[in-house]
Write an enzyme that holds these catalytic residues in place. Structure first.
Site, mmCIF file in Angstrom:
data_model
loop_
_atom_site.group_PDB
_atom_site.id
_atom_site.type_symbol
_atom_site.label_atom_id
_atom_site.label_comp_id
_atom_site.label_asym_id
_atom_site.label_seq_id
_atom_site.Cartn_x
_atom_site.Cartn_y
_atom_site.Cartn_z
ATOM 1 N N CYS A 12 0.847 -1.225 -0.036
ATOM 2 C CA CYS A 12 -0.138 -0.124 0.007
ATOM 3 C C CYS A 12 0.993 1.328 -0.173
ATOM 4 C CB CYS A 12 -0.658 -0.162 1.260
ATOM 5 S SG CYS A 12 -0.096 0.189 2.967
ATOM 6 N N CYS A 98 3.038 5.929 8.375
ATOM 7 C CA CYS A 98 1.961 6.218 7.560
ATOM 8 C C CYS A 98 1.276 7.471 7.820
ATOM 9 C CB CYS A 98 0.925 4.990 7.202
ATOM 10 S SG CYS A 98 -0.513 5.511 6.120
ATOM 11 N N GLU A 128 0.635 -0.675 15.496
ATOM 12 C CA GLU A 128 -0.128 0.607 15.062
ATOM 13 C C GLU A 128 -1.174 0.698 16.229
ATOM 14 O OE1 GLU A 128 -3.872 1.960 12.438
ATOM 15 O OE2 GLU A 128 -2.432 0.541 11.230
ATOM 16 N N THR A 171 -6.145 1.025 11.109
ATOM 17 C CA THR A 171 -6.286 1.219 9.706
ATOM 18 C C THR A 171 -6.738 0.258 8.817
ATOM 19 O OG1 THR A 171 -3.802 1.306 9.143
ATOM 20 C CG2 THR A 171 -5.056 3.409 9.570
ATOM 21 N N SER A 227 1.485 -10.273 9.773
ATOM 22 C CA SER A 227 0.837 -9.225 9.184
ATOM 23 C C SER A 227 -0.778 -9.231 9.474
ATOM 24 C CB SER A 227 0.998 -9.372 7.626
ATOM 25 O OG SER A 227 -0.029 -8.512 7.087
ATOM 26 N N SER A 228 -1.322 -8.416 10.230
ATOM 27 C CA SER A 228 -2.442 -8.393 10.578
ATOM 28 C C SER A 228 -3.559 -8.115 9.501
ATOM 29 C CB SER A 228 -2.629 -7.163 11.570
ATOM 30 O OG SER A 228 -4.150 -6.825 11.855
ATOM 31 N N ASN A 229 -3.212 -7.219 8.566
ATOM 32 C CA ASN A 229 -3.965 -7.244 7.370
ATOM 33 C C ASN A 229 -4.114 -8.287 6.593
ATOM 34 O OD1 ASN A 229 -2.637 -6.524 4.774
ATOM 35 N ND2 ASN A 229 -1.094 -5.655 6.280
#
Length: 290
Positions: A12, A98, A128, A171, A227-229
């Site tokens: 991203c 970010c 985060e 996010t 990785s959370s996403n």
């Protein structure tokens, strides 16, 4: 075999920006370069940076024993306290947080000063979220991520009656789940401000993953194990397609899983480099010809 790669797969904006900044510092800086935690949740990138002399540190205490240099704040961001301690230890900060996360920091700080209780929807142990918590009053901040936690959430009456609550989100949180938890909180009668801080890229990635997996016979989700996403992408795809596989690199792919499969979908988390995605895509396409 039909193979469909999600257009939103891979880095991203925030992750690409952070990774580019680290590589730039590694190439041009004459000082030692460190990252506060792994720059992204991808072992391949972290290992490559180590080979270039960039090392991830686990906390402030490590800095006390390292040569002075540059500390790159990763895209997840850090708390205000950690930011100030890094500078106090004599290190120069390159802030690769970010911009969308920085915006949440400002929301948390500003509304906390106005007397709002800050409610963060997300994973409390994710870096985060740990960073966001560090910009508001700790006694006036709550993190929750499940419907049960939302139902159990309760605040005492304020001096002027109903408490003020400001809701923000990690996010990369699941958009539909965020809406579900907000609806539960709204029924409690608090004066609420809802700030949907889920990144647009996350919403787009999750929506596209659901659409592709709903039509696929098998789905491949590529991303780091932490990785959370990517984990959320896997959950979304698994719900739509039972034959969903979570891999980190091509080495994790079992070709036997795709025999007699007519339609394969592929997506990847925000921390997955394009070269890894291309390797998996090329391998699946080659095998589809046999």
């Amino acid at each position: 075999m039909q193979v469909t790669l999600a257009k939103s797969a891979g880095f991203c904006f925030g992750v690409k920006r952070a990774v580019d900044q680290v590589y730039q510092e590694a190439e041009h800086s004459r000082m030692p370069v460190y990252t506060f935690g792994p720059i992204i949740h991808n072992e391949t990138v972290v290992k490559d940076l180590e080979e270039k002399g960039v090392y991830a540190i686990g906390g402030i205490e490590e800095l006390k024993h390292l040569p002075k240099g540059i500390v790159v704040i990763r895209s997840h961001g850090v708390s205000k306290e950690i930011y100030e301690k890094i500078e106090t230890e004599g290190f120069r900060i390159v802030d690769a947080t970010c911009p969308f996360v920085l915006k949440i920091h400002r929301f948390a700080e500003d509304y906390s000063k106005k007397g709002y209780h800050i409610l963060i929807i997300g994973n409390a142990s994710h870096p985060e979220v740990e960073g966001i918590k560090g910009w508001s009053d700790p006694d006036g901040t709550t993190v929750l991520q499940s419907a049960e936690e939302a139902r159990n959430f309760k605040l005492p009456e304020g001096e002027n009656g109903r408490p003020n609550v400001c809701i923000v989100s990690q996010t990369t949180f699941n958009y539909n789940k965020f809406q579900e938890l907000v609806e539960i909180i709204e029924k409690k009668g608090y004066d609420i401000i809802v700030l949907n801080t889920i990144c647009n890229a996350t919403e787009e990635r999750q929506k596209e993953a659901a659409e592709i997996s709903a039509k696929a016979d098998a789905m491949i989700v590529i991303g780091g194990s932490h990785s959370s996403n990517t984990q959320k992408l896997f959950e979304i795809c698994k719900k739509e397609c039972e034959n969903t596989y979570y891999i980190q690199t091509l080495d994790d792919l079992d070709p036997g899983q795709f025999r007699s499969i007519d339609n394969v979908g592929i997506t990847a988390g925000a921390s997955t480099p394009n070269n890894i995605i291309e390797e998996v895509l090329d391998n699946v396409r080659i095998r589809s010809k046999f």
